[in-house]
Design a protein around this motif. Structure first.
Motif, PDB file in Angstrom:
ATOM      1  N   TRP A 205      -0.456  10.987   2.140  1.00  0.00           N
ATOM      2  CA  TRP A 205       0.934  11.248   2.536  1.00  0.00           C
ATOM      3  C   TRP A 205       1.472  12.553   1.992  1.00  0.00           C
ATOM      4  CZ3 TRP A 205       4.696  11.107  -1.458  1.00  0.00           C
ATOM      5  CH2 TRP A 205       4.295  10.527  -2.655  1.00  0.00           C
TER       6      TRP A 205
ATOM      7  N   GLY B 279       7.459   5.708  -9.064  1.00  0.00           N
ATOM      8  CA  GLY B 279       5.997   5.717  -9.195  1.00  0.00           C
ATOM      9  C   GLY B 279       5.532   7.156  -9.099  1.00  0.00           C
TER      10      GLY B 279
ATOM     11  N   ASN C 126       0.810  -1.222   0.000  1.00  0.00           N
ATOM     12  CA  ASN C 126       0.000   0.000   0.000  1.00  0.00           C
ATOM     13  C   ASN C 126       0.840   1.267   0.000  1.00  0.00           C
ATOM     14  OD1 ASN C 126       0.404  -1.217   2.836  1.00  0.00           O
ATOM     15  ND2 ASN C 126       0.015   0.938   3.256  1.00  0.00           N
ATOM     16  N   GLN C 127       0.179   2.366  -0.484  1.00  0.00           N
ATOM     17  CA  GLN C 127       0.736   3.700  -0.290  1.00  0.00           C
ATOM     18  C   GLN C 127       0.903   3.847   1.228  1.00  0.00           C
ATOM     19  OE1 GLN C 127      -1.966   7.016  -0.632  1.00  0.00           O
ATOM     20  NE2 GLN C 127      -3.770   5.733  -0.838  1.00  0.00           N
ATOM     21  N   ARG C 128       2.030   4.380   1.637  1.00  0.00           N
ATOM     22  CA  ARG C 128       2.274   4.452   3.070  1.00  0.00           C
ATOM     23  C   ARG C 128       1.838   5.811   3.623  1.00  0.00           C
ATOM     24  NH1 ARG C 128       8.445   3.762   2.651  1.00  0.00           N
ATOM     25  NH2 ARG C 128       7.986   5.465   1.230  1.00  0.00           N
TER      26      ARG C 128
END
Ligand code: G3P
Length: 500
Positions: free
Chosen positions: A104, A267, A82-84
């Motif tokens: 984020w 990304g 996942n996106q953190r």
């Protein structure tokens, strides 16, 4: 012989959610992807709708299975990546998020972060958490919600509200949600909250107190590779057996298991991680200390990270906000139509500058404009921005570890762009290596899940699945490299102190 089995991974990223199914050789057999809305309520604010994301995740899982003609009982396990740092808070009873998730990239906590650091400054919690105080991390976003949403603090203190990064949100929903869902987070995601003690691998009581965070809302911290529960719904019966933040998953998917191994993922942002082994290394040059991964009961493996907030997002901005190209991939041909950048530099400090500067007050610039500059030069400068930002991080890593970079393994969506990889090799003056499978984020999560259920026997078997697709050698002379890097640094200096 029984039917073939697979391991699937869900990658809940910043702009989209994907599901990829892998076979035993670590090759992709099926995939599906769906974008979600980027919500920008004010300058510097970025939100996602966690309910939309959960619906998209279920949709991509179903489509990946259907597309590959795979029955759910052919999945030996599923891993999550996942996106953190993105924070979602939801009601334990209803399962409804209390607001949009704060992403984020969002910089609304700028003042809060300054206040939390006083009187020590941004390094206040670095010894305990490995991180500087910055808007990037989850803890201050959680605090912002507690202080800005009516009645939330009381509800959170009573244990009625659950906090999570996207891994927690998905695992809770996948394991039944309001009907017995498990509230956990993996240790790599927890290491991005500014709330976890890096050595104890547990929430840090002192930090929680100073940040005014109620422990009752926090998930249980678990390893990156173990069975967390059995899925319900679209994945009914499948063990959920791996979870890692996307950059940690990419490190694992690149099989960067040895101390000194490095990967860089391109990304939305780009993130360089160096495996530092069993010991956390404190950075003195603007890098983050983070957990690389933890496999079951084994000791955690640590990493040093250089986080760059904007990489592919700059290409998207060029496409969507400027309308300069139709498809993101068009940037390669446009940039290749000129031999250099026409002395123009783009510094994409859209969310301030992350590593190694950590300046949330920085804002983006395009400098060096003359009448000669065309959009092709700007396209080239946009690709170069990813390379020079990587160079700054690589320099910081060499300063922290006294080990020069030998070569760089890359991955992520942007690495389909060969010109970018050449520019990267030129800027860094090292060989840049592209693996056969560039979806290393999903692959790493699949590896972690597959290991936990015995689908793969161990790290050696995983290492054997890795192979090289292409390599890019440096091809510019030192004089040109040094000149362009100097120009880049001058451009970076122009981004600072723009905000009053
Ligand atoms: O720290 C943010 C990072 O995890 C986001 O990754 O791939 O969604 O840009 P990505």
């Amino acid at each position: 012989m029984g039917q073939e089995t697979f391991v699937a991974a869900i990658d809940q990223g910043t702009t989209s959610s994907r599901c990829i199914v892998f076979n035993k050789r670590g090759r992709i057999v099926s995939s599906a992807q769906r974008e979600h809305r980027q919500i920008f309520p004010r300058p510097g604010w970025v939100e996602h709708d966690a309910t939309e994301i959960w619906a998209n995740v279920q949709d991509v899982v179903q489509r990946a299975l259907d597309g590959g003609g795979i029955a759910v009982d052919q999945l030996a396990a599923i891993g999550i990546t996942n996106q953190r740092e993105t924070v979602v808070l939801w009601d334990r009873e209803t399962g409804e998020p209390v607001s949009n998730a704060i992403v984020w990239q969002d910089t609304r906590t700028r003042d809060l972060v300054r206040e939390l650091g006083a009187p020590v400054g941004p390094e206040r919690f670095r010894e305990r958490t490995g991180l500087p105080l910055a808007t990037y991390f989850s803890g201050p976003k959680f605090l912002w919600m507690l202080e800005n949403i009516d009645g939330l603090r009381e509800r959170a203190e009573r244990g009625d509200i659950l906090f999570g990064t996207m891994d927690s949100w998905l695992i809770w929903n996948l394991t039944g949600g309001t009907d017995g869902g498990r509230h956990v987070t993996d240790v790599t995601n927890a290491s991005r909250t500014l709330l976890m003690n890096l050595r104890e691998l547990d929430w840090d009581g002192t930090v929680l107190e100073r940040m005014r965070i109620p422990r009752a809302a926090l998930p249980e911290i678990v390893s990156s590779s173990e069975v967390y529960g059995t899925a319900t719904g679209v994945l009914a019966g499948v063990p959920i057996a791996g979870a890692l933040g996307d950059q940690h998953a990419a490190l694992f998917g690149q099989t960067a298991f040895s101390e000194g191994d490095v990967k860089s993922t391109y990304g939305t942002g780009s993130f360089l991680l160096l495996n530092t082994g069993a010991e956390p290394v404190q950075s003195r040059h603007g890098l983050l200390t983070t957990v690389g991964y933890q496999i079951g009961d084994a000791p955690a493996v640590y990493a040093l990270e250089g986080s760059i907030a904007v990489s592919g997002a700059l290409v998207q901005w060029f496409r969507d906000q400027l309308g300069a190209i139709e498809n993101a991939s068009d940037i390669e041909a446009l940039a290749a139509s000129v031999a250099d950048n026409g002395d123009c530099y783009v510094v994409p400090a859209f969310s301030g500058l992350f590593a190694p500067h950590w300046r949330s007050d920085a804002r983006g610039v395009i400098v060096g404009l003359t009448g000669y500059v065309t959009k092709a030069h700007i396209a080239r400068a946009i690709l170069e921005a990813s390379a020079w930002q990587t160079k700054e991080v690589v320099d910081a890593m060499a300063a922290d570890t006294r080990m020069p970079l030998a070569e760089l393994r890359v991955d992520g969506g942007m690495t389909a762009n060969n010109l970018l990889l050449q520019i990267l090799a030129d800027a860094l003056d090292v060989r840049v290596i592209l693996p056969e499978v560039t979806e290393t984020t999903c692959l790493g999560a699949a590896f972690a899940a597959g290991l936990a259920v015995g689908y793969w026997s161990g790290l050696d078997e995983l290492r054997e699945t890795w192979s090289q697709k292409a390599a890019f050698e440096p091809a510019i002379d030192e004089k040109r490299r040094a000149h362009e890097y100097r120009q880049w640094k001058k451009a970076v200096a122009r981004t600072l102190d723009w905000v009053e």
